[in-house]
Motif scaffolding. Structure first.
Motif, PDB file in Angstrom:
ATOM      1  N   LEU A   1       0.841  -1.185   0.000  1.00  0.00           N
ATOM      2  CA  LEU A   1       0.000   0.000   0.000  1.00  0.00           C
ATOM      3  C   LEU A   1       0.882   1.242   0.000  1.00  0.00           C
ATOM      4  O   LEU A   1       1.807   1.346   0.808  1.00  0.00           O
ATOM      5  N   VAL A   2       0.563   2.180  -0.874  1.00  0.00           N
ATOM      6  CA  VAL A   2       1.324   3.424  -0.937  1.00  0.00           C
ATOM      7  C   VAL A   2       0.339   4.584  -0.956  1.00  0.00           C
ATOM      8  O   VAL A   2      -0.478   4.700  -1.879  1.00  0.00           O
ATOM      9  N   GLU A   3       0.413   5.424   0.080  1.00  0.00           N
ATOM     10  CA  GLU A   3      -0.499   6.560   0.186  1.00  0.00           C
ATOM     11  C   GLU A   3       0.127   7.821  -0.395  1.00  0.00           C
ATOM     12  O   GLU A   3       1.360   7.969  -0.424  1.00  0.00           O
ATOM     13  N   SER A   4      -0.747   8.736  -0.808  1.00  0.00           N
ATOM     14  CA  SER A   4      -0.313  10.052  -1.252  1.00  0.00           C
ATOM     15  C   SER A   4      -1.460  11.034  -1.074  1.00  0.00           C
ATOM     16  O   SER A   4      -2.603  10.613  -0.836  1.00  0.00           O
ATOM     17  N   GLY A   5      -1.154  12.309  -1.165  1.00  0.00           N
ATOM     18  CA  GLY A   5      -2.196  13.326  -1.170  1.00  0.00           C
ATOM     19  C   GLY A   5      -2.339  14.138   0.088  1.00  0.00           C
ATOM     20  O   GLY A   5      -3.168  15.055   0.135  1.00  0.00           O
ATOM     21  N   GLY A   6      -1.569  13.841   1.103  1.00  0.00           N
ATOM     22  CA  GLY A   6      -1.670  14.632   2.322  1.00  0.00           C
ATOM     23  C   GLY A   6      -1.117  16.027   2.129  1.00  0.00           C
ATOM     24  O   GLY A   6      -0.522  16.351   1.089  1.00  0.00           O
ATOM     25  N   GLY A   7      -1.325  16.874   3.119  1.00  0.00           N
ATOM     26  CA  GLY A   7      -0.818  18.228   3.044  1.00  0.00           C
ATOM     27  C   GLY A   7      -1.451  19.099   4.098  1.00  0.00           C
ATOM     28  O   GLY A   7      -2.072  18.592   5.043  1.00  0.00           O
ATOM     29  N   THR A   8      -1.296  20.405   3.930  1.00  0.00           N
ATOM     30  CA  THR A   8      -1.858  21.375   4.859  1.00  0.00           C
ATOM     31  C   THR A   8      -2.936  22.169   4.151  1.00  0.00           C
ATOM     32  O   THR A   8      -2.737  22.627   3.018  1.00  0.00           O
ATOM     33  N   VAL A   9      -4.060  22.336   4.826  1.00  0.00           N
ATOM     34  CA  VAL A   9      -5.191  23.052   4.247  1.00  0.00           C
ATOM     35  C   VAL A   9      -5.867  23.856   5.347  1.00  0.00           C
ATOM     36  O   VAL A   9      -5.794  23.490   6.531  1.00  0.00           O
ATOM     37  N   GLU A  10      -6.539  24.927   4.976  1.00  0.00           N
ATOM     38  CA  GLU A  10      -7.287  25.701   5.955  1.00  0.00           C
ATOM     39  C   GLU A  10      -8.603  25.008   6.274  1.00  0.00           C
ATOM     40  O   GLU A  10      -9.134  24.241   5.465  1.00  0.00           O
TER      41      GLU A  10
ATOM     42  N   LEU B   1      -9.185  17.992   0.672  1.00  0.00           N
ATOM     43  CA  LEU B   1      -8.022  17.235   0.226  1.00  0.00           C
ATOM     44  C   LEU B   1      -8.510  15.886  -0.278  1.00  0.00           C
ATOM     45  O   LEU B   1      -9.550  15.394   0.180  1.00  0.00           O
ATOM     46  N   ARG B   2      -7.742  15.301  -1.188  1.00  0.00           N
ATOM     47  CA  ARG B   2      -8.045  13.938  -1.614  1.00  0.00           C
ATOM     48  C   ARG B   2      -6.800  13.078  -1.412  1.00  0.00           C
ATOM     49  O   ARG B   2      -5.732  13.381  -1.955  1.00  0.00           O
ATOM     50  N   LEU B   3      -6.987  12.013  -0.658  1.00  0.00           N
ATOM     51  CA  LEU B   3      -5.927  11.038  -0.440  1.00  0.00           C
ATOM     52  C   LEU B   3      -6.095   9.885  -1.421  1.00  0.00           C
ATOM     53  O   LEU B   3      -7.217   9.544  -1.807  1.00  0.00           O
ATOM     54  N   ALA B   4      -4.982   9.293  -1.803  1.00  0.00           N
ATOM     55  CA  ALA B   4      -5.006   8.126  -2.680  1.00  0.00           C
ATOM     56  C   ALA B   4      -4.161   7.018  -2.078  1.00  0.00           C
ATOM     57  O   ALA B   4      -3.119   7.285  -1.474  1.00  0.00           O
ATOM     58  N   CYS B   5      -4.605   5.803  -2.259  1.00  0.00           N
ATOM     59  CA  CYS B   5      -3.877   4.623  -1.785  1.00  0.00           C
ATOM     60  C   CYS B   5      -3.786   3.647  -2.955  1.00  0.00           C
ATOM     61  O   CYS B   5      -4.815   3.100  -3.382  1.00  0.00           O
ATOM     62  N   VAL B   6      -2.588   3.445  -3.454  1.00  0.00           N
ATOM     63  CA  VAL B   6      -2.371   2.452  -4.510  1.00  0.00           C
ATOM     64  C   VAL B   6      -2.110   1.117  -3.841  1.00  0.00           C
ATOM     65  O   VAL B   6      -1.193   0.988  -3.034  1.00  0.00           O
ATOM     66  N   ALA B   7      -2.944   0.141  -4.187  1.00  0.00           N
ATOM     67  CA  ALA B   7      -2.894  -1.154  -3.510  1.00  0.00           C
ATOM     68  C   ALA B   7      -2.588  -2.261  -4.499  1.00  0.00           C
ATOM     69  O   ALA B   7      -3.172  -2.314  -5.578  1.00  0.00           O
ATOM     70  N   SER B   8      -1.685  -3.152  -4.121  1.00  0.00           N
ATOM     71  CA  SER B   8      -1.413  -4.338  -4.919  1.00  0.00           C
ATOM     72  C   SER B   8      -1.613  -5.558  -4.033  1.00  0.00           C
ATOM     73  O   SER B   8      -1.244  -5.541  -2.873  1.00  0.00           O
TER      74      SER B   8
END
Length: 122
Positions: free
Chosen positions: A4-13, A18-25
């Motif tokens: 599993l590899v996550e992406s999309g985090g960050g800082t927001v007001e 935000l949209r997170l993504a998880c690539v799963a194999s």
């Protein structure tokens, strides 16, 4: 084995999105998003069944977050709207073979990603 590899985090007001993504194999029946803030227990916020697309949400995010997956079933998204400062946490993608109940309990999941940080400023 599931990777599993996550992406999309960050800082927001506050109020932002935000949209997170998880690539799963690998084979699994459920994929979920958990979060953990400093000093707090890990909390399951959303899960989705791989075969049926059935979603599950915790009460704290119901109506604000949406979990989905692509047609190839290899990427799971978490769309987070109307974010609040209390949503600040490390967000983890998890996968496993979940039963009929407790789909937001960490005991259902054997595989975990490395996490992605979400920070919501007030």
């Amino acid at each position: 084995q599931v990777r599993l590899v996550e992406s999309g985090g960050g800082t927001v007001e506050a109020g932002g999105s935000l949209r997170l993504a998880c690539v799963a194999s690998g084979s699994r029946s459920c994929t979920a998003w958990f979060r953990q803030a400093p000093g707090k227990e890990r909390e399951g916020v959303a899960a989705i069944r791989t075969a049926s697309d059935s979603p599950y949400y915790s009460g704290s995010v119901q109506g604000r977050f949406t979990i989905s997956q692509n047609s190839a079933r290899n990427t799971v998204y978490l769309q987070m709207n109307r974010l609040k400062p209390e949503d600040t946490a490390m967000y983890y993608c998890a996968a496993g073979f979940c039963g009929d109940y407790d789909t937001l309990k960490s005991k259902q999941y054997n595989y975990w990603g490395q996490g992605t940080q979400v920070t919501v400023s007030s």
